[in-house]
Design a protein around this motif. Structure first.
Motif, PDB file in Angstrom:
ATOM      1  N   PRO A   1      45.705  37.337  63.818  1.00 49.73           N
ATOM      2  CA  PRO A   1      45.317  38.087  62.627  1.00 49.73           C
ATOM      3  C   PRO A   1      44.484  39.326  62.958  1.00 49.73           C
ATOM      4  O   PRO A   1      43.690  39.319  63.899  1.00 49.73           O
ATOM      5  CB  PRO A   1      44.492  37.070  61.826  1.00 49.73           C
ATOM      6  N   TYR A   2      44.690  40.359  62.164  1.00 46.53           N
ATOM      7  CA  TYR A   2      43.920  41.596  62.251  1.00 46.53           C
ATOM      8  C   TYR A   2      43.342  41.908  60.883  1.00 46.53           C
ATOM      9  O   TYR A   2      43.993  41.691  59.863  1.00 46.53           O
ATOM     10  CB  TYR A   2      44.815  42.768  62.682  1.00 46.53           C
ATOM     11  N   PHE A   3      42.125  42.432  60.897  1.00 46.82           N
ATOM     12  CA  PHE A   3      41.529  42.923  59.655  1.00 46.82           C
ATOM     13  C   PHE A   3      41.683  44.430  59.637  1.00 46.82           C
ATOM     14  O   PHE A   3      41.340  45.123  60.610  1.00 46.82           O
ATOM     15  CB  PHE A   3      40.053  42.544  59.567  1.00 46.82           C
ATOM     16  N   ILE A   4      42.202  44.960  58.534  1.00 47.99           N
ATOM     17  CA  ILE A   4      42.506  46.386  58.407  1.00 47.99           C
ATOM     18  C   ILE A   4      41.649  46.959  57.293  1.00 47.99           C
ATOM     19  O   ILE A   4      41.591  46.405  56.189  1.00 47.99           O
ATOM     20  CB  ILE A   4      43.998  46.581  58.113  1.00 47.99           C
ATOM     21  N   GLN A   5      40.978  48.076  57.568  1.00 47.71           N
ATOM     22  CA  GLN A   5      40.055  48.660  56.612  1.00 47.71           C
ATOM     23  C   GLN A   5      40.062  50.177  56.720  1.00 47.71           C
ATOM     24  O   GLN A   5      40.748  50.759  57.581  1.00 47.71           O
ATOM     25  CB  GLN A   5      38.641  48.127  56.874  1.00 47.71           C
ATOM     26  N   SER A   6      39.296  50.822  55.856  1.00 46.07           N
ATOM     27  CA  SER A   6      39.233  52.281  55.856  1.00 46.07           C
ATOM     28  C   SER A   6      38.649  52.795  57.166  1.00 46.07           C
ATOM     29  O   SER A   6      37.702  52.222  57.708  1.00 46.07           O
ATOM     30  CB  SER A   6      38.365  52.756  54.687  1.00 46.07           C
ATOM     31  N   ALA A   7      39.215  53.906  57.636  1.00 42.17           N
ATOM     32  CA  ALA A   7      38.671  54.565  58.825  1.00 42.17           C
ATOM     33  C   ALA A   7      37.668  55.645  58.451  1.00 42.17           C
ATOM     34  O   ALA A   7      37.094  56.293  59.321  1.00 42.17           O
ATOM     35  CB  ALA A   7      39.803  55.180  59.652  1.00 42.17           C
ATOM     36  N   GLY A   8      37.430  55.823  57.160  1.00 35.96           N
ATOM     37  CA  GLY A   8      36.509  56.851  56.696  1.00 35.96           C
ATOM     38  C   GLY A   8      35.204  56.277  56.195  1.00 35.96           C
ATOM     39  O   GLY A   8      34.845  55.133  56.475  1.00 35.96           O
ATOM     40  N   ASN A   9      34.492  57.081  55.415  1.00 41.34           N
ATOM     41  CA  ASN A   9      33.177  56.677  54.918  1.00 41.34           C
ATOM     42  C   ASN A   9      33.255  55.793  53.682  1.00 41.34           C
ATOM     43  O   ASN A   9      32.293  55.099  53.366  1.00 41.34           O
ATOM     44  CB  ASN A   9      32.340  57.929  54.587  1.00 41.34           C
TER      45      ASN A   9
END
Length: 208
Positions: free
Chosen positions: A114-122
């Protein structure tokens, strides 16, 4: 396909948070392993928060809740306007699905990581294009997906339609461009394997 996500941080919505004073959201317990058929927060075109069941049931379904077997928690943006399950709400059921990240799995069957994917910004929270449908007295919803861009395609070939600020308004006002969400920048990290009933902030911690 997106089949698990993390609730948004309600204190970082990037919107007017006065609605947090309205029940039941002010006491909403943040979850880190939200699954299809569970309730989630959606935002209507006027940004009113509501609760919807994550797995769209079209209004024309005549059977019992348990009789609806289709995997309608996701809808491909390229096809939703013409699919029987979604076409009736394509124009009149637009909504946003706020979340702080989602999971995808990569690898061989039986040993997927599993991978957790999230925003690369602020901006901590993501806003996904969604469709909502009222079935009997139950509000239900689906999450739009698109071909993955190069920030996440090494994990999975599909991704949610995650909208930037201008795209959110365009989607809610009826934009039909299937390239919505193409420019979003995401990051990801491996997390420890977890089960369907596991819960808690530790689920999203990077694997050692």
């Amino acid at each position: 396909m997106c089949g698990r996500f993390v609730d948004p941080n309600l204190q970082s919505m990037g919107l007017d948070t006065s609605w947090l004073k309205i029940d039941p959201f002010k006491n909403w317990d943040r979850r880190y392993n939200v699954k299809p058929t569970q309730d989630m927060i959606i935002l209507t075109p006027d940004l009113e928060p509501m609760v919807a069941r994550w797995r769209l049931i079209p209004s024309w379904h005549k059977g019992e809740l348990r009789d609806w077997k289709a995997t309608t928690f996701n809808a491909r943006i390229e096809e939703a306007a013409s699919k029987p399950s979604f076409r009736s709400v394509w124009n009149k059921g637009r909504c946003l699905l706020p979340l702080s990240g989602y999971y995808e799995w990569k690898g061989e069957k039986g040993n997927k990581q599993p991978y957790f994917i999230q925003s690369a910004g602020n901006e901590e929270n993501l806003f996904v294009a969604g469709l909502a449908s009222k079935w009997n007295e139950t509000l239900t919803c689906t999450m739009l997906t698109r071909a993955a861009n190069n920030t996440v395609s090494d994990i999975h070939h599909r991704m949610p339609v995650i909208l930037n600020t201008s795209e959110r308004e365009a989607w809610l006002q009826g934009e039909n461009d299937i390239d919505l969400g193409a420019s979003i920048k995401l990051k990801h990290h491996q997390v420890r394997k977890f089960g369907i009933r596991d819960e808690g902030e530790e689920i999203i911690e990077a694997k050692d």
